[in-house]
Scaffold this motif. Structure first.
Motif, PDB file in Angstrom:
ATOM      1  N   GLY A   1      33.785   2.151  48.006  1.00  0.00           N
ATOM      2  CA  GLY A   1      32.473   1.600  48.295  1.00  0.00           C
ATOM      3  C   GLY A   1      32.547   0.424  49.237  1.00  0.00           C
ATOM      4  N   LEU A   2      33.522  -0.457  49.033  1.00  0.00           N
ATOM      5  CA  LEU A   2      33.684  -1.621  49.902  1.00  0.00           C
ATOM      6  C   LEU A   2      33.937  -1.223  51.348  1.00  0.00           C
ATOM      7  CD1 LEU A   2      35.955  -3.909  47.674  1.00  0.00           C
ATOM      8  CD2 LEU A   2      33.670  -4.487  48.491  1.00  0.00           C
ATOM      9  N   VAL A   3      34.972  -0.413  51.553  1.00  0.00           N
ATOM     10  CA  VAL A   3      35.381  -0.125  52.930  1.00  0.00           C
ATOM     11  C   VAL A   3      34.406   0.821  53.627  1.00  0.00           C
ATOM     12  CG1 VAL A   3      37.796  -0.576  52.396  1.00  0.00           C
ATOM     13  CG2 VAL A   3      36.937   1.769  52.252  1.00  0.00           C
ATOM     14  N   THR A   4      33.812   1.749  52.877  1.00  0.00           N
ATOM     15  CA  THR A   4      32.867   2.670  53.508  1.00  0.00           C
ATOM     16  C   THR A   4      31.597   1.934  53.909  1.00  0.00           C
ATOM     17  OG1 THR A   4      33.743   4.509  52.201  1.00  0.00           O
ATOM     18  CG2 THR A   4      31.616   4.835  53.247  1.00  0.00           C
ATOM     19  N   TYR A   5      31.118   1.031  53.045  1.00  0.00           N
ATOM     20  CA  TYR A   5      29.950   0.247  53.451  1.00  0.00           C
ATOM     21  C   TYR A   5      30.259  -0.587  54.690  1.00  0.00           C
ATOM     22  CZ  TYR A   5      26.487  -3.222  54.056  1.00  0.00           C
ATOM     23  OH  TYR A   5      25.541  -4.009  54.659  1.00  0.00           O
ATOM     24  N   ARG A   6      31.434  -1.259  54.701  1.00  0.00           N
ATOM     25  CA  ARG A   6      31.774  -2.098  55.853  1.00  0.00           C
ATOM     26  C   ARG A   6      31.844  -1.262  57.126  1.00  0.00           C
ATOM     27  NH1 ARG A   6      30.355  -6.512  56.475  1.00  0.00           N
ATOM     28  NH2 ARG A   6      29.566  -5.636  58.389  1.00  0.00           N
ATOM     29  N   ALA A   7      32.364  -0.040  57.012  1.00  0.00           N
ATOM     30  CA  ALA A   7      32.440   0.842  58.182  1.00  0.00           C
ATOM     31  C   ALA A   7      31.047   1.244  58.660  1.00  0.00           C
ATOM     32  CB  ALA A   7      33.268   2.081  57.843  1.00  0.00           C
ATOM     33  N   ILE A   8      30.162   1.591  57.729  1.00  0.00           N
ATOM     34  CA  ILE A   8      28.791   1.960  58.099  1.00  0.00           C
ATOM     35  C   ILE A   8      28.100   0.800  58.804  1.00  0.00           C
ATOM     36  CG2 ILE A   8      26.506   2.499  57.162  1.00  0.00           C
ATOM     37  CD1 ILE A   8      27.935   4.073  54.946  1.00  0.00           C
ATOM     38  N   ASN A   9      28.223  -0.387  58.240  1.00  0.00           N
ATOM     39  CA  ASN A   9      27.550  -1.547  58.800  1.00  0.00           C
ATOM     40  C   ASN A   9      28.126  -1.927  60.168  1.00  0.00           C
ATOM     41  OD1 ASN A   9      27.251  -4.968  58.471  1.00  0.00           O
ATOM     42  ND2 ASN A   9      25.465  -3.647  58.190  1.00  0.00           N
ATOM     43  N   THR A  10      29.441  -1.788  60.326  1.00  0.00           N
ATOM     44  CA  THR A  10      30.064  -2.078  61.622  1.00  0.00           C
ATOM     45  C   THR A  10      29.622  -1.077  62.677  1.00  0.00           C
ATOM     46  OG1 THR A  10      31.988  -3.031  60.492  1.00  0.00           O
ATOM     47  CG2 THR A  10      32.273  -2.400  62.795  1.00  0.00           C
ATOM     48  N   LEU A  11      29.560   0.194  62.314  1.00  0.00           N
ATOM     49  CA  LEU A  11      29.094   1.204  63.264  1.00  0.00           C
ATOM     50  C   LEU A  11      27.643   0.968  63.651  1.00  0.00           C
ATOM     51  CD1 LEU A  11      30.761   4.429  61.817  1.00  0.00           C
ATOM     52  CD2 LEU A  11      31.282   3.297  63.992  1.00  0.00           C
ATOM     53  N   ASP A  12      26.823   0.561  62.696  1.00  0.00           N
ATOM     54  CA  ASP A  12      25.436   0.258  63.026  1.00  0.00           C
ATOM     55  C   ASP A  12      25.356  -0.898  64.019  1.00  0.00           C
ATOM     56  OD1 ASP A  12      22.511   0.438  62.611  1.00  0.00           O
ATOM     57  OD2 ASP A  12      22.788  -1.539  61.716  1.00  0.00           O
ATOM     58  N   ALA A  13      26.213  -1.926  63.818  1.00  0.00           N
ATOM     59  CA  ALA A  13      26.230  -3.055  64.738  1.00  0.00           C
ATOM     60  C   ALA A  13      26.708  -2.642  66.126  1.00  0.00           C
ATOM     61  CB  ALA A  13      27.120  -4.164  64.186  1.00  0.00           C
ATOM     62  N   MET A  14      27.577  -1.645  66.173  1.00  0.00           N
ATOM     63  CA  MET A  14      28.130  -1.226  67.459  1.00  0.00           C
ATOM     64  C   MET A  14      27.238  -0.242  68.205  1.00  0.00           C
ATOM     65  SD  MET A  14      32.157  -0.713  66.438  1.00  0.00           S
ATOM     66  CE  MET A  14      32.626  -0.258  68.117  1.00  0.00           C
ATOM     67  N   ILE A  15      26.689   0.734  67.484  1.00  0.00           N
ATOM     68  CA  ILE A  15      25.980   1.819  68.183  1.00  0.00           C
ATOM     69  C   ILE A  15      24.573   2.069  67.646  1.00  0.00           C
ATOM     70  CG2 ILE A  15      28.161   2.953  68.734  1.00  0.00           C
ATOM     71  CD1 ILE A  15      27.570   5.009  66.552  1.00  0.00           C
ATOM     72  N   GLY A  16      24.150   1.331  66.631  1.00  0.00           N
ATOM     73  CA  GLY A  16      22.824   1.590  66.052  1.00  0.00           C
ATOM     74  C   GLY A  16      21.715   0.858  66.778  1.00  0.00           C
ATOM     75  N   HIS A  17      21.703   0.948  68.101  1.00  0.00           N
ATOM     76  CA  HIS A  17      20.737   0.213  68.913  1.00  0.00           C
ATOM     77  C   HIS A  17      19.697   1.142  69.527  1.00  0.00           C
ATOM     78  CE1 HIS A  17      23.612  -2.968  68.535  1.00  0.00           C
ATOM     79  NE2 HIS A  17      24.504  -2.370  69.288  1.00  0.00           N
ATOM     80  N   HIS A  18      18.550   0.565  69.874  1.00  0.00           N
ATOM     81  CA  HIS A  18      17.542   1.289  70.646  1.00  0.00           C
ATOM     82  C   HIS A  18      17.795   1.066  72.134  1.00  0.00           C
ATOM     83  CE1 HIS A  18      15.171   2.481  67.195  1.00  0.00           C
ATOM     84  NE2 HIS A  18      15.179   1.238  66.753  1.00  0.00           N
ATOM     85  N   SER A  19      18.968   1.428  72.566  1.00  0.00           N
ATOM     86  CA  SER A  19      19.326   1.299  73.976  1.00  0.00           C
ATOM     87  C   SER A  19      19.441   2.707  74.568  1.00  0.00           C
ATOM     88  CB  SER A  19      20.655   0.555  74.133  1.00  0.00           C
ATOM     89  OG  SER A  19      21.712   1.298  73.552  1.00  0.00           O
ATOM     90  N   PRO A  20      19.388   2.845  75.889  1.00  0.00           N
ATOM     91  CA  PRO A  20      19.484   4.189  76.477  1.00  0.00           C
ATOM     92  C   PRO A  20      20.745   4.941  76.051  1.00  0.00           C
ATOM     93  CG  PRO A  20      18.709   2.628  78.118  1.00  0.00           C
ATOM     94  CD  PRO A  20      19.071   1.816  76.904  1.00  0.00           C
ATOM     95  N   ARG A  21      21.868   4.245  75.933  1.00  0.00           N
ATOM     96  CA  ARG A  21      23.111   4.928  75.581  1.00  0.00           C
ATOM     97  C   ARG A  21      23.129   5.362  74.119  1.00  0.00           C
ATOM     98  NH1 ARG A  21      28.444   5.581  77.184  1.00  0.00           N
ATOM     99  NH2 ARG A  21      29.994   5.530  75.498  1.00  0.00           N
ATOM    100  N   TYR A  22      22.578   4.552  73.223  1.00  0.00           N
ATOM    101  CA  TYR A  22      22.754   4.791  71.793  1.00  0.00           C
ATOM    102  C   TYR A  22      21.506   5.244  71.055  1.00  0.00           C
ATOM    103  CZ  TYR A  22      27.217   2.432  72.485  1.00  0.00           C
ATOM    104  OH  TYR A  22      28.474   2.090  72.908  1.00  0.00           O
TER     105      TYR A  22
END
Length: 358
Positions: free
Chosen positions: A174-195
């Protein structure tokens, strides 16, 4: 007859590991070098270079591969450590420390607040990207203070409350999977043309993973309002009135609670390098100032202390529920009788968990 034992960590081990990891985060903050989360980010970037296509399916594949890459080893590590309580506590504590980010968040907030109070706008603009992803060049002192406070609010939930929640519920995975989800959201979870499409899966998973932890964080924030001279009733009223108007189903609740607790008005125009957003206002107070950033950091610290205590208390409950479910489903080991071990016969072992930029 040998009682069956569900493969879950001891409640005492899990709780102790979580609390010890939170204490380490408070004392040491994030590791200065060789941070595992930074390493995960680099691996995610390399995989993105291989898998990127402008679509939801490639983004979902990218997210699934990375989550499996951290979840599977975490399950194996937890099972390997569960027979030795000392090893399980140490593993849980170290993973908790590296996953949490509350101390670093508060430290950056305090320093930025000091720079604003000293009218050092250049230094504050230089520091702001450590807290959020807005364009500092376009912000005045009030805008920088508002961005910092909103980021402290959101990341109090994302970098501390939610990881501890998932650590109590699901241990090391639970710890590491949540951290991975949250990190991916910070990296690619944007309303930008690429993501916009590639990051869809990561953003939706992050919304789901934070749904309950964010509301717990918001309620605790309301309760802690007197620590910064605020009213718990006002904070709760603002949270209920304005929290759902935010485009994020989770960040809005916490930011509204912070706005009410601090007597501030947050929200409004946001300028990112790739777009400008106009968000509803949260709260009914004045606009933030430099001193309010330090107050937000104090409020975050109070929320953190309360949530660490609540997590320690919740870990035994989560363990009992998990044991009961695994026993009912016949997932225990030993004699094969689902109920022979009971909720109290679990073995030792443990899991037990850090920032996201806005």
């Amino acid at each position: 007859m040998v009682p069956s034992r569900a493969v879950v960590p001891s409640r005492a081990v899990r709780a102790f590991g979580l609390v010890l990891g939170a204490v380490l985060d408070g004392l040491l903050a994030d590791p200065a070098r060789l941070h595992p989360v930074a390493g995960f980010g680099r691996a995610a970037s390399r995989l993105e270079n291989r898998l990127y296509r402008d679509g939801r399916a490639p983004g979902a594949l990218h997210t699934a591969v990375l989550l499996a890459a951290v979840a599977v080893p975490a399950v194996a590590a937890e099972r390997a450590a569960e027979r030795a309580a000392e090893r399980a506590v140490a593993l849980t504590a170290v993973v908790t420390w590296t996953v949490l980010g509350g101390a670093s968040l508060r430290r950056q907030g305090r320093r930025l607040g000091e720079e604003l109070r000293a009218d050092d706008l250049a230094a504050a603009r230089e520091r702001l990207p450590a807290l959020c992803g807005r364009d500092p060049a376009s912000l005045d002192a009030a805008g920088i203070a508002r961005g910092a406070i909103e980021s402290i609010a959101e990341n109090t939930s994302d970098a501390l409350v939610a990881p501890l929640w998932w650590g109590a519920l699901a241990g090391l995975p639970g710890l590491v999977t949540y951290r991975a989800i949250n990190t991916l959201d910070a990296m690619i979870g944007h309303h930008s043309p690429r993501y916009e499409r590639f990051g869809w899966a990561a953003a939706r998973l992050d919304d789901l993973a934070n749904l309950l932890p964010a509301r717990m964080c918001a309620l605790v924030t309301c309760a802690c309002a007197p620590v910064v001279g605020g009213s718990a009733v006002d904070a709760y009223w603002v949270m209920r009135r304005d929290g759902r108007s935010h485009p994020s189903p989770n960040a809005g609740m916490v930011e509204a609670a912070f706005a009410g607790a601090l007597g501030l008005r947050l929200g409004g125009e946001l300028r990112y390098p790739y777009r400008v957003e106009h968000r509803p206002e949260l709260g009914f107070g004045r606009r933030p100032q430099g001193a309010d950033v330090a107050a937000a950091a104090r409020l975050s610290a109070a929320v953190s202390v309360v949530c660490v205590a609540l997590t320690a208390a919740a870990a035994p409950v989560a363990r009992l529920v998990t044991s009961a479910l695994t026993a009912r489903l016949g997932l225990g080991t030993g004699s094969g009788r689902a109920g022979s071990g009971g909720a109290g016969s679990g073995g030792s072992g443990g899991p037990g968990r850090r920032e996201r930029r806005r």
